[in-house]
Design a protein around this motif. Structure first.
Motif, PDB file in Angstrom:
ATOM      1  N   PRO A 100       0.883  -1.270  -0.043  1.00  0.00           N
ATOM      2  CA  PRO A 100       0.039   0.092  -0.052  1.00  0.00           C
ATOM      3  C   PRO A 100       0.741   0.993  -0.052  1.00  0.00           C
ATOM      4  N   ASN A 101       2.099   1.256   0.402  1.00  0.00           N
ATOM      5  CA  ASN A 101       2.924   2.513   0.423  1.00  0.00           C
ATOM      6  C   ASN A 101       3.839   2.242  -0.801  1.00  0.00           C
ATOM      7  N   THR A 102       3.754   1.684  -1.702  1.00  0.00           N
ATOM      8  CA  THR A 102       4.717   1.973  -2.937  1.00  0.00           C
ATOM      9  C   THR A 102       4.686   3.111  -3.630  1.00  0.00           C
ATOM     10  N   SER A 103       5.722   3.476  -3.905  1.00  0.00           N
ATOM     11  CA  SER A 103       6.055   4.906  -4.681  1.00  0.00           C
ATOM     12  C   SER A 103       6.068   4.528  -6.273  1.00  0.00           C
TER      13      SER A 103
ATOM     14  N   PRO B  23      -6.867  -1.604   4.937  1.00  0.00           N
ATOM     15  CA  PRO B  23      -6.505  -2.073   6.100  1.00  0.00           C
ATOM     16  C   PRO B  23      -5.218  -1.424   6.438  1.00  0.00           C
ATOM     17  N   SER B  24      -4.190  -1.005   5.717  1.00  0.00           N
ATOM     18  CA  SER B  24      -3.097  -0.658   6.096  1.00  0.00           C
ATOM     19  C   SER B  24      -3.117   0.903   6.372  1.00  0.00           C
TER      20      SER B  24
ATOM     21  N   GLY C 183       0.006   8.788   4.531  1.00  0.00           N
ATOM     22  CA  GLY C 183       0.691   9.760   4.394  1.00  0.00           C
ATOM     23  C   GLY C 183       1.848   9.976   5.790  1.00  0.00           C
ATOM     24  N   SER C 184       2.793  10.585   5.485  1.00  0.00           N
ATOM     25  CA  SER C 184       3.784  10.417   6.629  1.00  0.00           C
ATOM     26  C   SER C 184       4.658  11.753   6.456  1.00  0.00           C
TER      27      SER C 184
END
Ligand code: CUA
Length: 437
Positions: free
Chosen positions: A43-46, A309-310, A220-221
């Motif tokens: 889910p966090n692939t760029s 879910p992530s 996001g982070s």
């Protein structure tokens, strides 16, 4: 002497395999990259084609990888050839000494220069593209970094919110990046375009989420070390259809009305019907909300079943924060407690005239959010009551002080006595905040 030449052979062999180590290492890396590229289970692939921003950057990356692979293969073939061809053999004579080779030297200067030109042209083009001004019709979103949470303002809509960001697909969004304190860095990996928030400077970042990104919840982070809770400075972006966004915005710009909208989507196509349904429940807050002439809010809240879910945090509060079991919170009572407490010095609840603070997150529609504490915890009653009771114990360095009676407050290095809230009062405040849909 024989043993020495044997040693040399072994050494030459080892050198040969040493030459293979980077080959193997790079092959493993490339496999890892190939496995993650575009895969939905990451889910966090760029590596995405979800905006023109990350399409340009991913395309540039592909070009660089192409040239780098050609160089890598040629260099490795050369190394292997030399290792095999010129390795020490028994009784082999000393190698012939050479000094200078003009043709070779020109070649190994010119070839890298040409390769650099091939890399520089698309790189500079991409830099200009990603630094260009946003289109005039862009949705403006002011992103303000705080230690340690994200504030989002939509000046075109008069909305101030925190931690959760709604973005319509198909429309460019122009992020205006500022920080209230130290450096932070804004990044939604699936949409691309990480950029820093720098003190006394405004950075911009714009992109257009593709239509295919409708109904996604994205992580996001913060990506610039900014102090003890840097890793806890997260947020969530919801990409929604333009109709859903309009419905969300119309609701968010209004004052808090608790109990008015249940956390489900209201069909945007029939706003009148949705508005009528929304007014059937009573329970408005304070005199400021008693204005019956104000249009009933029409809301869109990202449906829970569509959440990736992530994107729901799984952190649990430390067991050191106890809480009386079985207390039922009362929102009406909670509103009164809240409006007399120190909460109002930092937080704003539009529609509650007592609550006009601007230091902490705007809580006007807090009940419509899925997370709290900088998106570190899921917005559940169990987490919220503990957060109110002792936020610094749940997020190191939190500026929100401990409020529960008898809790240790690291800000004043003492236990809370004067002005602290009982568990029942905290349960009531939690009920009030969660009712603010
Ligand atoms: Cu903010 Cu790291």
């Amino acid at each position: 002497m024989a043993s020495f030449s044997r040693f040399c052979r072994i050494f030459a062999g080892a050198q040969m395999f040493r030459g293979l180590v980077p080959v193997a290492r790079t092959a493993v890396l490339l496999l890892a990259v190939a496995a993650t590229a575009g895969a939905q289970q990451y889910p966090n692939t760029s590596f995405n084609y979800t905006t023109e921003m990350n399409e340009a950057v991913t395309h540039l990356w592909d070009q660089l990888l192409f040239w780098a692979t050609i160089v890598f293969v040629i260099v490795e073939i050369g190394i292997l050839y030399i290792v095999f061809k010129f390795k020490a053999r028994p009784n082999s004579p000393d190698p012939k000494h050479v000094h200078g080779n003009t043709a070779l030297e020109i070649a190994w200067t010119a070839i890298p220069a040409v390769i650099l030109a091939f890399i520089a042209v698309p790189t500079v083009k991409t830099i200009f593209m990603t630094q260009a001004k946003a289109p005039a019709n862009a949705l403006q979103v002011e992103v303000i970094g705080h230690q340690w949470w994200w504030e989002f303002r939509y000046p075109q809509y008069g909305i101030t919110t925190a931690t959760e960001l709604y973005l319509p697909v198909g429309r460019p969004v122009n992020f205006k990046l500022n920080t209230k304190d130290v450096l932070h860095s804004f990044w939604i990996p699936r949409l691309g375009g990480k950029r820093d928030l720098i003190s006394n400077r405004t950075n911009y970042l714009w992109m257009t989420p593709r239509d295919s990104m409708a109904m996604k919840s994205l992580n996001g982070s913060c990506n610039e070390y900014c102090g003890s809770s840097h890793a806890n400075m997260k947020f969530r972006a919801f990409t929604v259809t333009p109709e859903q966004f309009a419905s969300w915005a119309a609701h968010q710009r209004g004052p808090a009305v608790y109990g008015a909208v249940t956390p489900q989507s209201v069909p945007a196509a029939t706003p009148a019907a949705a508005g009528a349904a929304a007014t059937t429940r009573s329970g408005q807050i304070g005199a400021a909300l008693a204005d019956a002439a104000a249009p009933a809010p029409v809301g869109f809240i990202f449906p829970r079943e569509k959440l990736d879910p992530s994107s729901l945090p799984s952190a649990t509060p430390p067991s050191s924060i106890g809480f009386t079991a079985g207390l039922a919170g009362d929102a009406e009572r909670g509103q009164k407690v809240y409006s007399r407490s120190s909460c109002i010095g930092c937080h704003k609840v539009s529609g509650n005239p007592m609550s006009a603070g601007v230091i902490g997150p705007n809580l006007t529609h807090f009940g419509s959010r899925y997370s709290l504490g900088g998106s570190l915890y899921e917005n559940t009653t169990e987490n919220l009551v503990r957060w109110i009771k002792n936020a610094p114990a749940m997020k190191p360095g939190s500026l929100m002080p401990a409020i529960g009676n008898g809790e240790y407050n690291p800000a004043i290095k003492a236990k809370v006595t004067m002005g602290g809230l009982s568990d029942q009062q905290i349960a009531d405040v939690a009920a009030y905040l969660q009712a603010l849909k």
